[in-house]
Design a protein around this motif. Structure first.
Motif, short mmCIF file in Angstrom:
data_model
loop_
_atom_site.label_atom_id
_atom_site.label_comp_id
_atom_site.label_asym_id
_atom_site.label_seq_id
_atom_site.Cartn_x
_atom_site.Cartn_y
_atom_site.Cartn_z
N GLU A 33 0.78 -0.85 0.03
CA GLU A 33 -0.08 0.31 -0.07
C GLU A 33 0.83 1.71 0.01
O GLU A 33 0.43 2.15 -0.35
CB GLU A 33 -0.91 -0.41 1.22
CG GLU A 33 -1.89 -0.90 1.35
CD GLU A 33 -3.26 -1.35 0.23
OE1 GLU A 33 -3.53 0.29 -0.14
OE2 GLU A 33 -3.38 -1.47 -0.21
N ALA A 34 1.74 0.82 0.61
CA ALA A 34 2.55 2.54 0.62
C ALA A 34 3.00 3.11 -0.85
O ALA A 34 3.25 4.01 -0.88
CB ALA A 34 4.23 2.16 1.74
N GLU A 35 3.47 1.89 -1.53
CA GLU A 35 3.61 2.77 -3.14
C GLU A 35 2.38 2.88 -3.88
O GLU A 35 2.70 2.39 -4.56
CB GLU A 35 4.72 2.05 -3.22
CG GLU A 35 6.28 2.50 -2.21
CD GLU A 35 6.60 4.27 -2.47
OE1 GLU A 35 6.53 4.65 -3.72
OE2 GLU A 35 7.28 4.26 -2.28
N ALA A 36 1.30 2.26 -3.49
CA ALA A 36 -0.03 2.08 -4.69
C ALA A 36 -0.01 3.06 -5.77
O ALA A 36 0.26 2.89 -6.80
CB ALA A 36 -1.11 1.92 -3.71
N ASP A 37 0.23 4.07 -5.40
CA ASP A 37 -0.31 4.97 -6.14
C ASP A 37 0.23 5.27 -7.39
O ASP A 37 0.30 5.15 -8.28
CB ASP A 37 -0.51 6.94 -5.82
CG ASP A 37 -1.30 6.95 -4.74
OD1 ASP A 37 -2.14 5.76 -5.02
OD2 ASP A 37 -1.35 7.60 -4.17
N SER A 38 1.88 5.62 -6.53
CA SER A 38 2.92 5.31 -8.12
C SER A 38 2.89 3.80 -8.45
O SER A 38 3.65 4.30 -9.98
CB SER A 38 4.43 6.11 -7.56
OG SER A 38 4.91 4.74 -6.12
N VAL A 39 2.92 2.99 -8.35
CA VAL A 39 2.37 1.39 -9.17
C VAL A 39 1.90 1.76 -10.01
O VAL A 39 2.03 0.92 -11.33
CB VAL A 39 2.62 0.47 -7.75
CG1 VAL A 39 2.79 -0.73 -8.63
CG2 VAL A 39 4.41 0.74 -6.71
N ILE A 40 0.29 2.12 -9.35
CA ILE A 40 -0.63 1.64 -9.99
C ILE A 40 -0.39 3.09 -11.45
O ILE A 40 -0.35 2.65 -12.58
CB ILE A 40 -1.95 2.27 -9.32
CG1 ILE A 40 -2.43 1.00 -8.98
CG2 ILE A 40 -3.90 2.53 -10.19
CD1 ILE A 40 -3.51 1.72 -7.30
N ARG A 41 0.16 4.22 -11.58
CA ARG A 41 0.20 5.24 -12.23
C ARG A 41 1.33 4.41 -13.06
O ARG A 41 0.61 4.43 -14.28
CB ARG A 41 0.81 6.73 -11.30
CG ARG A 41 0.62 7.63 -12.25
CD ARG A 41 1.48 8.77 -11.74
NE ARG A 41 1.87 8.82 -10.81
CZ ARG A 41 1.97 8.73 -9.28
NH1 ARG A 41 0.58 9.02 -9.10
NH2 ARG A 41 2.66 9.00 -8.05
N THR A 42 2.18 3.93 -12.48
CA THR A 42 3.45 3.15 -13.41
C THR A 42 2.63 2.63 -14.32
O THR A 42 3.23 2.36 -15.81
CB THR A 42 4.17 2.13 -12.70
OG1 THR A 42 5.71 4.18 -12.31
CG2 THR A 42 5.83 1.89 -13.88
N LEU A 43 2.45 1.70 -14.00
CA LEU A 43 1.45 0.01 -14.92
C LEU A 43 0.17 0.55 -16.04
O LEU A 43 0.36 -0.15 -16.64
CB LEU A 43 0.27 -0.32 -13.72
CG LEU A 43 1.41 -1.06 -12.24
CD1 LEU A 43 0.43 -1.98 -11.65
CD2 LEU A 43 2.57 -1.93 -13.58
N LEU A 44 -0.37 1.65 -15.50
CA LEU A 44 -0.91 2.43 -16.50
C LEU A 44 -0.38 2.97 -17.78
O LEU A 44 -0.26 3.26 -18.79
CB LEU A 44 -2.03 3.16 -15.60
CG LEU A 44 -3.15 3.07 -14.60
CD1 LEU A 44 -4.11 3.55 -14.07
CD2 LEU A 44 -3.88 1.67 -15.52
N GLU A 45 1.24 3.58 -16.80
CA GLU A 45 2.31 4.35 -17.99
C GLU A 45 2.59 3.31 -19.18
O GLU A 45 1.96 3.87 -20.25
CB GLU A 45 2.29 4.96 -17.79
CG GLU A 45 2.30 6.31 -16.88
CD GLU A 45 2.89 7.84 -15.77
OE1 GLU A 45 4.64 6.94 -15.79
OE2 GLU A 45 2.78 8.31 -15.45
N VAL A 46 2.35 2.33 -17.78
CA VAL A 46 3.48 1.33 -18.99
C VAL A 46 2.49 0.30 -20.11
O VAL A 46 2.67 0.49 -21.97
CB VAL A 46 3.79 -0.01 -18.12
CG1 VAL A 46 4.07 -1.59 -19.12
CG2 VAL A 46 5.44 0.82 -17.63
N TRP A 47 0.93 0.46 -19.98
CA TRP A 47 -0.01 -0.42 -20.75
C TRP A 47 -0.09 0.24 -21.94
O TRP A 47 0.05 0.27 -22.90
CB TRP A 47 -1.51 -0.33 -19.66
CG TRP A 47 -2.73 -1.55 -20.31
CD1 TRP A 47 -1.93 -2.29 -21.81
CD2 TRP A 47 -3.46 -1.38 -19.42
NE1 TRP A 47 -3.29 -2.89 -21.85
CE2 TRP A 47 -3.98 -2.90 -20.81
CE3 TRP A 47 -4.41 -1.80 -18.35
CZ2 TRP A 47 -5.29 -3.21 -20.55
CZ3 TRP A 47 -5.30 -1.68 -18.19
CH2 TRP A 47 -5.79 -2.74 -18.93
#
Length: 117
Positions: A33-47
Protein backbone atom coordinates in the motif's frame (compact mmCIF):
# COMPACT_ATOMS: atom_id res chain seq x y z
CA UNK A 1 21.61 -2.30 1.09
CA UNK A 2 18.05 -2.66 -0.15
CA UNK A 3 17.11 -2.83 -3.79
CA UNK A 4 14.05 -0.63 -3.29
CA UNK A 5 15.63 2.71 -4.31
CA UNK A 6 16.96 1.20 -7.54
CA UNK A 7 13.63 -0.48 -8.27
CA UNK A 8 11.76 2.79 -7.76
CA UNK A 9 14.18 4.56 -10.09
CA UNK A 10 13.73 1.87 -12.75
CA UNK A 11 9.96 1.96 -12.32
CA UNK A 12 9.88 5.69 -12.97
CA UNK A 13 12.60 6.27 -15.56
CA UNK A 14 13.48 3.11 -17.51
CA UNK A 15 13.14 3.55 -21.27
CA UNK A 16 11.74 0.06 -21.83
CA UNK A 17 8.17 -0.58 -20.68
CA UNK A 18 8.81 -4.18 -19.65
CA UNK A 19 11.53 -3.04 -17.23
CA UNK A 20 9.17 -0.46 -15.77
CA UNK A 21 6.45 -3.11 -15.48
CA UNK A 22 8.60 -5.62 -13.61
CA UNK A 23 10.14 -2.93 -11.43
CA UNK A 24 6.66 -1.68 -10.47
CA UNK A 25 5.56 -5.22 -9.59
CA UNK A 26 8.67 -5.65 -7.44
CA UNK A 27 8.05 -2.32 -5.70
CA UNK A 28 4.48 -3.43 -4.96
CA UNK A 29 5.70 -6.78 -3.64
CA UNK A 30 8.11 -5.03 -1.28
CA UNK A 31 6.04 -2.03 -0.16
CA UNK A 32 2.39 -2.84 -0.80
CA UNK A 33 0.00 0.00 0.00
CA UNK A 34 2.78 2.48 0.75
CA UNK A 35 3.62 2.83 -2.96
CA UNK A 36 0.24 1.90 -4.45
CA UNK A 37 -0.34 5.27 -6.16
CA UNK A 38 3.02 5.36 -7.93
CA UNK A 39 2.85 1.67 -8.86
CA UNK A 40 -0.62 1.96 -10.38
CA UNK A 41 0.29 5.18 -12.19
CA UNK A 42 3.36 3.45 -13.63
CA UNK A 43 1.41 0.35 -14.66
CA UNK A 44 -1.19 2.46 -16.47
CA UNK A 45 1.52 4.49 -18.24
CA UNK A 46 3.23 1.28 -19.33
CA UNK A 47 -0.05 -0.15 -20.62
CA UNK A 48 -0.74 3.02 -22.58
CA UNK A 49 2.68 2.85 -24.27
CA UNK A 50 2.79 -0.91 -24.86
CA UNK A 51 -0.46 -2.87 -25.08
CA UNK A 52 1.47 -6.13 -25.23
CA UNK A 53 2.01 -5.75 -21.49
CA UNK A 54 -1.75 -6.03 -20.83
CA UNK A 55 -1.81 -9.63 -19.63
CA UNK A 56 0.98 -9.11 -17.09
CA UNK A 57 -0.52 -5.82 -15.99
CA UNK A 58 -3.99 -7.24 -15.44
CA UNK A 59 -2.56 -10.15 -13.46
CA UNK A 60 -0.60 -7.70 -11.31
CA UNK A 61 -3.59 -5.45 -10.77
CA UNK A 62 -5.64 -8.49 -9.79
CA UNK A 63 -3.05 -9.34 -7.15
CA UNK A 64 -3.30 -5.82 -5.75
CA UNK A 65 -6.95 -6.32 -4.84
CA UNK A 66 -8.91 -3.19 -3.85
CA UNK A 67 -5.75 -1.08 -4.09
CA UNK A 68 -6.03 -1.36 -7.88
CA UNK A 69 -9.39 0.47 -7.93
CA UNK A 70 -7.89 3.54 -9.68
CA UNK A 71 -7.20 1.28 -12.68
CA UNK A 72 -10.85 0.23 -13.07
CA UNK A 73 -11.73 2.80 -15.77
CA UNK A 74 -8.86 1.55 -17.95
CA UNK A 75 -9.81 -2.08 -17.33
CA UNK A 76 -13.44 -1.39 -18.19
CA UNK A 77 -12.46 0.47 -21.35
CA UNK A 78 -10.30 -2.45 -22.40
CA UNK A 79 -13.21 -4.86 -21.99
CA UNK A 80 -15.26 -2.90 -24.53
CA UNK A 81 -12.66 -3.41 -27.26
CA UNK A 82 -13.17 -6.16 -29.84
CA UNK A 83 -9.46 -6.99 -29.78
CA UNK A 84 -7.66 -6.68 -26.48
CA UNK A 85 -4.14 -6.75 -25.18
CA UNK A 86 -2.45 -5.60 -28.35
CA UNK A 87 -4.16 -8.23 -30.52
CA UNK A 88 -4.26 -5.77 -33.38
CA UNK A 89 -3.17 -2.19 -33.94
CA UNK A 90 -5.92 0.26 -32.98
CA UNK A 91 -6.12 1.52 -36.57
CA UNK A 92 -6.90 -1.91 -38.05
CA UNK A 93 -10.14 -3.81 -37.88
CA UNK A 94 -9.95 -6.91 -35.72
CA UNK A 95 -10.34 -10.01 -37.87
CA UNK A 96 -9.64 -12.47 -35.07
CA UNK A 97 -12.46 -14.90 -34.20
CA UNK A 98 -14.03 -14.16 -30.80
CA UNK A 99 -12.82 -17.44 -29.28
CA UNK A 100 -9.17 -16.55 -29.91
CA UNK A 101 -9.29 -12.79 -29.27
CA UNK A 102 -9.60 -12.99 -25.52
CA UNK A 103 -13.39 -13.07 -25.60
CA UNK A 104 -15.23 -15.80 -23.76
CA UNK A 105 -17.05 -18.38 -25.84
CA UNK A 106 -20.85 -18.01 -26.05
CA UNK A 107 -21.33 -20.91 -23.64
CA UNK A 108 -19.01 -19.38 -21.06
CA UNK A 109 -20.75 -16.02 -21.40
CA UNK A 110 -24.05 -17.79 -20.79
CA UNK A 111 -22.78 -18.68 -17.36
CA UNK A 112 -22.89 -22.46 -17.52
CA UNK A 113 -19.11 -22.79 -17.13
CA UNK A 114 -18.79 -25.04 -20.14
CA UNK A 115 -15.87 -24.54 -22.47
CA UNK A 116 -17.72 -26.16 -25.33
CA UNK A 117 -15.83 -29.46 -25.14
Amino acid sequence: MTALPQLKEMMMTADYEWIRLHAAIAVWDITGEAEADSVIRTLLEVWEKNEATAHHLVMSLDGMGPSAAPALPRLQAELTRACRGGASPPTKKCNVPAASSGCASPRRRAGNGSTGN
